[in-house]
Design an enzyme around this catalytic site. Structure first.
Site: not given
Lengths: 268, 268
Positions: A141-143
């Protein structure tokens, strides 16, 4: 904060933290989902933890996976507690060395400052590459997807990330998509931070079944109604987006540099 | 998990946890929201923590409030770390005695088992009543509103809660609404678990302004796309809903009993 060491030391002596995490029973309200699950039925999910990660990136997927009766392993470079963005420390239940090798899922949360640091860390990239080549699902998820990319796990795959670093994914041979959750074969990547909920439910449906995912969604009352339409650059508009990019310019530049270094290592 | 006490003790000696929480600088990426804020501009937000609470109930609002440059106080009955549903312990930064009395916001997360226990705890109800009568905003997510109700803070107000206990709110003189976030004067209550994000952004707009809330939403990429339509009893359908109610029957009955006891105390 003045740390009351004597108090914490006495808690430690009393074993107050023992039993957290590793092999832990599922979440308090997992019985709302189903009765019991034998250990053969329980998917084994390894979740990377590292300093400066965003706790919410982990908390959404971890809650969903707990309710899906997964066995959770929180994996750190070592067993030292790591500091998260909102000051709540997390203690890994396994190190890269002691983490089980037969994980069903490896999951990587984000937190840009920490992600950059780990992209440059050979031990982290080697660990992710080894586990990732064996796991049934390779996820983020995300970076966190930048770290999967730096470990060579996204080459030839479609993937996503937080909107402000998504353009770095092609450096790792991935094709970047602007979507909440991107599934390409056994790679499942989510967008920024709050995408962990949509990602988690998607993963729950793959690991278990759609009915289980729907139960979890109902227990978490996940029926979002954001009070504003500002969750993407398109909705928030150019001014806000440019302002955030400009405030984050130093760390975004550092992320690009780290991604370039990873690209060069991968091409060797 | 075998707790490595010697290792943790050496971390404590090195002050590894010092600086967490109280008076802490805002989250790692708060600079994405704005530059600096003087302490006069920073709203003071007290967040209750208690055993068996749902970490996600806290993590959403806490992340939003950190990005809104709030000064966060995590308040426990005492300073002992509390175990949350997913095994990540949280250490309070203040006790009921040491918590500042001039909070702008008091926030109560949920976690039904723990909520029930705290509804029966005179110290918790007295603390909430005292702070709640002074705070600018009295708020909750999930079953946290039952605790506000037990402290006498919802009498004559419209409020919401997790769908499976919402019907208990009238016992406290509140009028129950089926909505994601309910605002009535200075009471702001959210629905189950994931409503913490919608609640947090609503609160950020009230405490600061709508532009700040929109920035936070963009940084958190809160543009939800649940893979299933199952977040409410209406959408998930009768069968799933009845099944969850029936599996949770003992704890739902215990919640009703605790609410009845609180009602009797409030009527004295």
């Amino acid at each position: 904060m003045t740390l009351d060491r004597r108090h914490l030391a006495s808690l430690l002596a009393a074993g107050a933290f023992a039993g957290a995490f590793a092999g832990r029973d599922p979440a308090a309200f997992a019985q709302a989902i189903q009765g019991t699950a034998t250990s053969e039925q329980r998917p084994k999910v390894g979740m990377l933890v590292y300093p400066d990660m965003i706790l919410l990136d982990l908390a959404g997927p971890l809650t969903v996976m707990s309710l899906a009766m997964a066995e959770i392993v929180l994996v750190g470079r070592d067993r030292k507690p790591v500091a998260t963005d909102i000051g709540i420390p997390i203690e890994p239940s396994a190190s890269y060395e002691t983490c089980p090798r037969d994980l069903d899922v490896i999951f990587v949360p984000g937190g840009l400052k920490g992600t950059i640091e780990r992209m440059d860390d050979p031990a982290t990239c080697a660990f992710l590459a080894e586990i990732g080549h064996r796991a049934r699902f390779v996820t983020s998820v995300c970076t966190g997807s930048l770290l999967l990319g730096a470990a060579g796990l996204l080459k030839g795959y479609r993937a996503t990330s937080h909107w402000y670093v998504r353009d770095l994914l092609p450096l790792f041979g991935a094709s970047a998509e602007s979507a909440r959750v991107v599934e390409d074969r056994n790679r499942i990547t989510g967008g920024g931070v709050t995408a962990g909920l949509d990602f988690g439910l998607t993963l729950a449906a793959r690991l278990r079944d759609e009915e289980t995912a729907r139960r979890i969604q109902l227990v978490l009352e996940y029926d979002p109604k954001p009070p504003f339409a500002a969750g993407t650059p398109e909705k928030a508009g150019g001014e806000l987006t440019r302002d955030i990019r400009s405030r984050r310019a130093p760390v975004l530049a550092a992320a690009r540099d780290a991604a370039m270094r990873a690209k060069q290592r991968l091409e060797k």
